[in-house]
Every structure is written in structure tokens, then in C-alpha cells.
Design an enzyme around this catalytic site. Structure first.
Site, mmCIF file in Angstrom:
data_model
loop_
_atom_site.group_PDB
_atom_site.id
_atom_site.type_symbol
_atom_site.label_atom_id
_atom_site.label_comp_id
_atom_site.label_asym_id
_atom_site.label_seq_id
_atom_site.Cartn_x
_atom_site.Cartn_y
_atom_site.Cartn_z
ATOM 1 N N PHE A 105 -7.651 -58.502 -10.595
ATOM 2 C CA PHE A 105 -8.677 -57.301 -11.009
ATOM 3 C C PHE A 105 -9.627 -58.224 -11.654
ATOM 4 O O PHE A 105 -10.878 -57.657 -11.482
ATOM 5 C CB PHE A 105 -8.052 -56.252 -11.613
ATOM 6 N N ARG A 127 1.932 -60.485 -17.907
ATOM 7 C CA ARG A 127 0.791 -60.148 -18.249
ATOM 8 C C ARG A 127 0.753 -59.450 -19.557
ATOM 9 O O ARG A 127 1.902 -59.244 -20.280
ATOM 10 C CB ARG A 127 0.094 -59.126 -17.297
#
Length: 544
Positions: free
Chosen positions: A372, A435
Site C-alpha cells: 500500500f 507488520r
């Protein structure tokens, strides 16, 4: 003629850029932490930021505030010029901006006080201060009000221009805002009916699976709310800047309608590993997600063809010589071209995210932020920066402070993002590095990660420098005392189509019907099942 609209757009852009500056400043700190340089402890000692607080600031201000405020500013400026008429009720858009700013302040204060360290997705059972949720709600409501202002203006234009095709830029803006209002119904329901009563203690618990499902009803269309304004520029403005024409306005209109219909019923592909969601409905959303690849490929073809027309008009020859002939000395053009190149890799990575089997490998790894950052961090943000290089001079009536600095900014963003995203992608795919994690303090961090962590850190630092170059240029432009001798106009590309686009590409009824039917098919049964079996038992947690 458009003085009020310019003020609304200008203040919206100012808030957007302040948010990006604060949120963006957290990025290099995160990447330094990856490489073992932990400045968060120092900041935390003086009460400024912890790692996860900084991560929340980075995501909320960059992904939600920067994008939303920039989009409404850009759209306010572009819509009235596309329709060639001022806003019908400008006070409504002024009120919308005020509501959004109040909401931003309400949401930002709890984050800064470490009372809303719930990251970008604010998944329950993580719980924030109620003012955080109320603030986000006001930002969304303000964006709806902007949309209402656009619709009223469009309807007035339609009354005065019966039987006339809607100008493409105006149509694309209205489609984007309609898609946004449909998508945000999900997060509005989540916050108003599930989270706020829970955060106030009116109910003892909430249902995390139901809340996540409502969030992703909104969360993936949010990606297209970011991207479609960039597409407005790529389709309808960049070809003019490159000296060419829009290759096919009909294809451009079709793409925006398809994104309206297909953007919302895809959210469950973010919930592949949620056990409370039946596998069959995940498959339905996966198929619709892959259907989105079609308008994306049409966009790639049409935009590249438009640019080729411009490059050849500028003297480019041979198979690829037109690329070299494009105006690479124009920082607005260069930033957007580089954003497109980065988006190629981001789009391909999106196919991995959408595939159930492949997603099992990269789910919740650093692959995802690598992905992203190539979409919202590159295709969107770098394009918005490129737009700002003509938009801010157009609003301020002043020349861009430094074209050379702007060119350096675009290229440094490009290089920094390649390094950072490459490191994150490989760490996620090959090493399953998680993450949303303070890797610098993780006891399980593998020494084999170090070269890629260092690469990501270098990329993050270069991005930080690029951001400073952007802000130097924006401030230099706005604060300059010298007015531009020639006003900067909004670039609008002519279409190469010999005839107007078909009437069905200017008709709302069939596309709205298709949109509603797809949403009911994709979300109706699963939401009925989740609501009927909801267990409001999860208490709130504030671990940081």
C-alpha cells in the site's frame, strides 16, 4: 469568478498538507527503528510519542486526513471549472470544511494524548477514547456535505444543459463522491452502532468480527476513493500537459462506472483468515476483486495511449522514443509519470493480496505495507504532489517556487519508495516479517533480515528528504510576494473520439442499479448471518 471556490480548495489543501507533514514525519522514525535506531524511547521519555502511537498518527493522518482533505480541495477546484459554473450553495461546502476540521481536531487530540493508539483500522477490541470515534465520524459527515454541494451544483447544471453530455471531469468527480458515500455507510454503522456505545460503556462488549466486516465494507473502496482522483488527472489533465489528447473518453467513462459498481462488494478479501466469515462468501468477494482488474487494465491502456499521442506530437519516434519526448522537465508531469510506474508494481502485488492461497503467505506480513505504500503512498500521494505543482500556483496566483526542486522531489520520492517497498515486500514474502510490529524491539527478529531492513531504512530516509523538498516548494510558492504574470489554468485534455460517448455512459440509473444489486448479493446474506448471530461480549483493551 471562482474566488469562494478557490478559498475552499486552498484551505482544504492547507489542512491536507499539514496532516501529511505531521503523519509523514513518523515514517522515517519507523524505518530507523527497523534498523535498530530507536528514537521513540527518547520521544516517549519527554511524552511525545511511542512507536504504536506514532504508527497510528502516521496512518490516520496520511491515509485518511491527507487524502480526504486534498481530494475535496482538488474536486472543489475542478468541478466548477469542468461545469463552467460556480457552486450552487457554496456555504454548504464551507460548512463541510468546518465540520471536517472540527472532526480532525477531535480525533487528533486523543491520538496525541495516547488515548487512541488503535492504529489505522481501529479494530475492536482495541479501544480508543470516544472523541476519536466522534471526530472520525465528523470528518466523514463533512465529506458527505461536500458531496451534497457538488450534487446540487451538478443538478443545476443539468437543468440548464438538458440533453448535453456531462463533461468527463465533472462526471468522474460525481461518481467518485457517490461511491464514497455508499462505502462510508459501513464505517458509519460500525462507529455509531457498535463502537461508540461500547466506548462510552453503555454496553459491556462488542463483536469484533461484525465490526471488522463493516469496516472492510468501507476499507477497500477507500482505496478507490484515493485512486480515482488520481485517475481524473491521468485521464483528463495529464495528456494535455504532455501535449496530447485523451485517447478515448468513452473508455474513461466506462472505467469510472465500473469502479462505482465493483469497488464496494470486495471487502471480505481482507478477511480471508477471519474464522467467523464463511469461505463461500470470501470466494464471491475474491471473484469480484479480480473483476476490478479489468477497469485497471483499461486504464493502463488508455492512459498510456494518451501519453503516446502526446509524446509523438512532441517529435518522439520509434517504438519507445515517444517516452523520451514527454515533457520530463515539467515537475507536475514527471511526478505523475513516476507515480504510474510505481503503481504498476503495486497493482501486480494487489493480485497476490486478492488471491486466497497467495494471501495465506503474505497476510499480516510486511508485504502489505510494502504494497500500500506503492498505491496510496505512490500512485496517489505522488500524483497529488504532481497535481499540487499546478494547483497551488493556480489558487495562489503565484508561480511555482522552484521547478528544479520539484523535479528533485519527484525523483527522490521514486527512488526512496523503490528501496523501501522492495525491502518490505521481500521481508514479508521470504521471511514472513510481521507488520504493525516494533521490529527493533522484537526478540524474534532474524539477523538475516538486516540487509533488507537497512534497505527499507535508507528508502524511508530518502522519502523524508523528498517530503521536505515538497514542503519547501509549497511554502516558497504560497509565501512569495510576486504574482504570476500569466494565470495558471486547469489543464483539460481534448478527446480523440470522433463522436460523443454513448448515452448509456451518461446515465445513472443502470449503473446505480448494478451497484446496489452487487452489494446486496455480496453483503446481504453475510451481514444478516453475522448480525443475527452476533456476540457482544468482547471488552475493550488499551495495551499501550
Amino acid at each position: 469568478m471562482y474566488a469562494r471556490e478557490n478559498k475552499i480548495a486552498g484551505w482544504s489543501l492547507a489542512v491536507a498538507m499539514i496532516a501529511l507533514f505531521i503523519g509523514g514525519s513518523m515514517g522515517p522514525l519507523q524505518k530507523l527503528n527497523y534498523a535498530g535506531v530507536n528514537l521513540y524511547d527518547t520521544l516517549n521519555d519527554i511524552g511525545l510519542a511511542s512507536y504504536y502511537q506514532g504508527l497510528t498518527l502516521h496512518a490516520v493522518l496520511n491515509a485518511l486526513v491527507w487524502t480526504t482533505f486534498f481530494i475535496v480541495g482538488f474536486f472543489t477546484f475542478a468541478l466548477v471549472r469542468s461545469l463552467n459554473m460556480p457552486l450552487k450553495m457554496p456555504w454548504l461546502n464551507v460548512a463541510a470544511l468546518i465540520v471536517m476540521v472540527i472532526g480532525l481536531i477531535m480525533a487528533a487530540i486523543p491520538i496525541l494524548l495516547n488515548l487512541a493508539t488503535v492504529l489505522f483500522t481501529f479494530y475492536p477490541p482495541l479501544q480508543a477514547n470516544t472523541f476519536f470515534y466522534l471526530g472520525l465520524t465528523l470528518v466523514v459527515i463533512g465529506s458527505w456535505m461536500h458531496g451534497y454541494g457538488y450534487y446540487l451544483t451538478y443538478w443545476e447544471w443539468r437543468k440548464q444543459n438538458k440533453g448535453t453530455r456531462t463533461p468527463f471531469i465533472a462526471l468522474a468527480i460525481i461518481i467518485t463522491m457517490v461511491m464514497w458515500q455508499i462505502a462510508t455507510l459501513g464505517v458509519a454503522i460500525e462507529i455509531i452502532f457498535l463502537i461508540i456505545p461500547w466506548s462510552l460503556g453503555w454496553v459491556e462488549g462488542t463483536d469484533p468480527t461484525l465490526a471488522r466486516t463493516f469496516f472492510w465494507f468501507f476499507g477497500h473502496p477507500l482505496v478507490y476513493f484515493w485512486l480515482l482522483p488520481a485517475y481524473v488527472s491521468w485521464y483528463a489533465m495529464l495528456p494535455k500537459q504532455a501535449g496530447g489528447k485523451l485517447f478515448s473518453e468513452g473508455l474513461a467513462r466506462l472505467v469510472f462506472w465500473l469502479f462505482l459498481a465493483l469497488s464496494v462488494p470486495v471487502g471480505l478479501h481482507h478477511q480471508y483468515l477471519d474464522p467467523g466469515v464463511p469461505a463461500g462468501w470470501k470466494a464471491v468477494h475474491a471473484m469480484i476483486t479480480f473483476a476490478l482488474f479489468f477497469p485497471s487494465m483499461v486504464t493502463a491502456f488508455t492512459v498510456v495511449a494518451s501519453l503516446e499521442v502526446g509524446g509523438r506530437a512532441r517529435g518522439g519516434t520509434g517504438l519507445l522514443g515517444w517516452i523520451r519526448a514527454l515533457p520530463w522537465g515539467d515537475p507536475s508531469v514527471t511526478a505523475q509519470l513516476l507515480a504510474m510506474i510505481l503503481f504498476v508494481f503495486g497493482g501486480i502485488g494487489g493480485l497476490t493480496n486478492a488471491s486466497y492461497n497467495l494471501n495465506l503467505v503474505i497476510h499480516n506480513t510486511s508485504w502489505v505495507p510494502g504494497h500500500f505504500h506503492l498505491t496510496v503512498g505512490s500512485a496517489v500521494t505522488l500524483t497529488f504532489m504532481g497535481i499540487a505543482y499546478w494547483l497551488v500556483p493556480a489558487i495562489s496566483g503565484k508561480n511555482l517556487w522552484s521547478r528544479k526542486v520539484a523535479l528533485w522531489q519527484g525523483w527522490t520520492w521514486f527512488v526512496g519508495m523503490i528501496l523501501m517497498s522492495n525491502g518490505l515486500h521481500i521481508l514479508g514474502l521470504n521471511f514472513s516479517m510481521p507488520r504493525r510490529t516494533m521490529i527493533g524491539a522484537a526478540p524474534y527478529a532474524d539477523p538475516a533480515w538486516n540487509p533488507l531492513l537497512f534497505e527499507a531504512m535508507i528508502g524511508g530516509l530518502i522519502l523524508g528528504v523528498s517530503g521536505l523538498l515538497f514542503y519547501a516548494n509549497m511554502l516558497g510558492t504560497v509565501l512569495s510576494r510576486k504574482k504570476a504574470e500569466t494565470p495558471v489554468e486547469m489543464p483539460v485534455a481534448e478527446s480523440m473520439d470522433a463522436t460523443p460517448a454513448p448515452a448509456w455512459l451518461d446515465s445513472w440509473k443502470p449503473w446505480m442499479a448494478l451497484t446496489i444489486v452487487l452489494i446486496l448479493i455480496a453483503y446481504g446474506p453475510i451481514l444478516v448471518d453475522l448480525i443475527s448471530s452476533a456476540q457482544f461480549t468482547s471488552p475493550g483493551f488499551t495495551p499501550w
